[in-house]
Design a protein around this motif. Structure first.
Motif, PDB file in Angstrom:
ATOM      1  N   TRP A  64      38.281  97.718  54.345  1.00 15.71           N
ATOM      2  CA  TRP A  64      37.670  96.558  54.982  1.00 15.71           C
ATOM      3  C   TRP A  64      38.604  96.034  56.054  1.00 15.71           C
ATOM      4  N   GLN A  65      38.048  95.479  57.081  1.00 14.47           N
ATOM      5  CA  GLN A  65      38.828  94.875  58.168  1.00 14.47           C
ATOM      6  C   GLN A  65      38.819  93.366  57.981  1.00 14.47           C
ATOM      7  N   LYS A  66      40.005  92.784  57.787  1.00 12.89           N
ATOM      8  CA  LYS A  66      40.090  91.340  57.615  1.00 12.89           C
ATOM      9  C   LYS A  66      39.774  90.654  58.939  1.00 12.89           C
ATOM     10  N   LEU A  67      38.840  89.719  58.888  1.00 15.10           N
ATOM     11  CA  LEU A  67      38.477  88.964  60.068  1.00 15.10           C
ATOM     12  C   LEU A  67      39.159  87.602  60.106  1.00 15.10           C
ATOM     13  N   ARG A  68      39.421  87.063  58.935  1.00 16.04           N
ATOM     14  CA  ARG A  68      40.033  85.741  58.885  1.00 16.04           C
ATOM     15  C   ARG A  68      40.731  85.570  57.551  1.00 16.04           C
ATOM     16  N   ASP A  69      41.762  84.756  57.539  1.00 17.08           N
ATOM     17  CA  ASP A  69      42.514  84.452  56.334  1.00 17.08           C
ATOM     18  C   ASP A  69      42.780  82.954  56.332  1.00 17.08           C
ATOM     19  N   ASP A  70      42.591  82.316  55.215  1.00 17.72           N
ATOM     20  CA  ASP A  70      42.825  80.887  55.125  1.00 17.72           C
ATOM     21  C   ASP A  70      43.454  80.587  53.772  1.00 17.72           C
ATOM     22  N   ARG A  71      44.508  79.831  53.776  1.00 18.16           N
ATOM     23  CA  ARG A  71      45.214  79.502  52.537  1.00 18.16           C
ATOM     24  C   ARG A  71      45.603  78.034  52.560  1.00 18.16           C
ATOM     25  N   ALA A  72      45.704  77.470  51.372  1.00 18.94           N
ATOM     26  CA  ALA A  72      46.188  76.102  51.267  1.00 18.94           C
ATOM     27  C   ALA A  72      47.692  76.096  51.488  1.00 18.94           C
ATOM     28  N   CYS A  73      48.186  75.086  52.181  1.00 19.27           N
ATOM     29  CA  CYS A  73      49.637  74.981  52.365  1.00 19.27           C
ATOM     30  C   CYS A  73      50.234  74.304  51.135  1.00 19.27           C
ATOM     31  N   ALA A  74      51.533  74.380  50.975  1.00 22.45           N
ATOM     32  CA  ALA A  74      52.210  73.840  49.799  1.00 22.45           C
ATOM     33  C   ALA A  74      51.945  72.346  49.633  1.00 22.45           C
ATOM     34  N   ASP A  75      51.900  71.586  50.729  1.00 22.22           N
ATOM     35  CA  ASP A  75      51.626  70.147  50.642  1.00 22.22           C
ATOM     36  C   ASP A  75      50.233  69.884  50.080  1.00 22.22           C
ATOM     37  N   ASP A  76      49.235  70.672  50.519  1.00 23.23           N
ATOM     38  CA  ASP A  76      47.873  70.506  50.013  1.00 23.23           C
ATOM     39  C   ASP A  76      47.801  70.807  48.522  1.00 23.23           C
ATOM     40  N   ILE A  77      48.488  71.846  48.097  1.00 25.57           N
ATOM     41  CA  ILE A  77      48.486  72.226  46.682  1.00 25.57           C
ATOM     42  C   ILE A  77      49.125  71.120  45.852  1.00 25.57           C
ATOM     43  N   GLN A  78      50.258  70.602  46.302  1.00 22.82           N
ATOM     44  CA  GLN A  78      50.937  69.532  45.565  1.00 22.82           C
ATOM     45  C   GLN A  78      50.061  68.282  45.492  1.00 22.82           C
ATOM     46  N   ARG A  79      49.403  67.933  46.583  1.00 24.95           N
ATOM     47  CA  ARG A  79      48.532  66.758  46.618  1.00 24.95           C
ATOM     48  C   ARG A  79      47.381  66.925  45.613  1.00 24.95           C
ATOM     49  N   LYS A  80      46.783  68.114  45.533  1.00 25.69           N
ATOM     50  CA  LYS A  80      45.708  68.372  44.583  1.00 25.69           C
ATOM     51  C   LYS A  80      46.209  68.272  43.146  1.00 25.69           C
ATOM     52  N   GLN A  81      47.417  68.784  42.894  1.00 25.73           N
ATOM     53  CA  GLN A  81      47.983  68.711  41.545  1.00 25.73           C
ATOM     54  C   GLN A  81      48.241  67.256  41.158  1.00 25.73           C
ATOM     55  N   ASN A  82      48.723  66.454  42.098  1.00 23.24           N
ATOM     56  CA  ASN A  82      48.979  65.043  41.817  1.00 23.24           C
ATOM     57  C   ASN A  82      47.680  64.316  41.475  1.00 23.24           C
ATOM     58  N   VAL A  83      46.609  64.595  42.205  1.00 22.15           N
ATOM     59  CA  VAL A  83      45.315  63.963  41.942  1.00 22.15           C
ATOM     60  C   VAL A  83      44.811  64.374  40.567  1.00 22.15           C
ATOM     61  N   GLN A  84      44.937  65.659  40.228  1.00 24.46           N
ATOM     62  CA  GLN A  84      44.479  66.140  38.925  1.00 24.46           C
ATOM     63  C   GLN A  84      45.281  65.492  37.796  1.00 24.46           C
ATOM     64  N   GLU A  85      46.607  65.376  37.973  1.00 23.87           N
ATOM     65  CA  GLU A  85      47.449  64.761  36.946  1.00 23.87           C
ATOM     66  C   GLU A  85      47.107  63.285  36.787  1.00 23.87           C
ATOM     67  N   GLU A  86      46.848  62.595  37.896  1.00 19.43           N
ATOM     68  CA  GLU A  86      46.485  61.181  37.840  1.00 19.43           C
ATOM     69  C   GLU A  86      45.160  61.011  37.119  1.00 19.43           C
ATOM     70  N   TRP A  87      44.172  61.871  37.425  1.00 21.12           N
ATOM     71  CA  TRP A  87      42.875  61.785  36.776  1.00 21.12           C
ATOM     72  C   TRP A  87      43.000  62.054  35.281  1.00 21.12           C
ATOM     73  N   HIS A  88      43.797  63.059  34.940  1.00 22.46           N
ATOM     74  CA  HIS A  88      43.992  63.414  33.541  1.00 22.46           C
ATOM     75  C   HIS A  88      44.646  62.251  32.779  1.00 22.46           C
ATOM     76  N   THR A  89      45.613  61.601  33.395  1.00 25.31           N
ATOM     77  CA  THR A  89      46.306  60.469  32.766  1.00 25.31           C
ATOM     78  C   THR A  89      45.340  59.305  32.560  1.00 25.31           C
ATOM     79  N   ARG A  90      44.514  59.016  33.546  1.00 24.58           N
ATOM     80  CA  ARG A  90      43.554  57.898  33.462  1.00 24.58           C
ATOM     81  C   ARG A  90      42.456  58.166  32.440  1.00 24.58           C
ATOM     82  N   SER A  91      42.107  59.432  32.236  1.00 22.65           N
ATOM     83  CA  SER A  91      40.993  59.752  31.342  1.00 22.65           C
ATOM     84  C   SER A  91      41.411  59.766  29.871  1.00 22.65           C
ATOM     85  N   ARG A  92      42.654  59.554  29.591  1.00 18.28           N
ATOM     86  CA  ARG A  92      43.122  59.563  28.185  1.00 18.28           C
ATOM     87  C   ARG A  92      42.794  58.308  27.456  1.00 18.28           C
TER      88      ARG A  92
END
Length: 92
Positions: A64-92
């Motif tokens: 296959w010939q790759k036409l495009r590649d897109d990845r989350a940057c480290a800052d985006d990943i960390q921000r998503k993890q922080n939101v998930q941890e905050e939600w998990h803490t609040r839902s307890r």
């Protein structure tokens, strides 16, 4: 294969509609290197030899010939993890 110089990445996918159907997607820097070097690596020999017993049908290889590649940057990943941890803490 992750230690090979031309290796980029690999992902194993399972078909949710068929528990016996998989796709291994490998990305390499050079198509020619895959054909002339990588497929003949000694560590692949056991896999190639075992395929008739393991596979329900003939293995299908396609390029296959790759036409495009897109990845989350480290800052985006960390921000998503922080939101998930905050939600998990609040839902307890």
């Amino acid at each position: 294969m992750r230690h090979e110089e031309m290796f980029v990445d690999a992902a194993l996918h399972a078909d949710p509609a068929d528990e016996n159907r998989f796709m291994l997607h490998e990305t390499w820097q050079s198509h020619e290197d895959v054909l002339t070097v990588q497929l003949a690596r000694p560590y692949r020999a056991a896999w190639h030899e075992a395929q008739p017993e393991l596979l329900a049908g003939e293995r299908k290889i396609s390029m296959w010939q790759k036409l495009r590649d897109d990845r989350a940057c480290a800052d985006d990943i960390q921000r998503k993890q922080n939101v998930q941890e905050e939600w998990h803490t609040r839902s307890r």
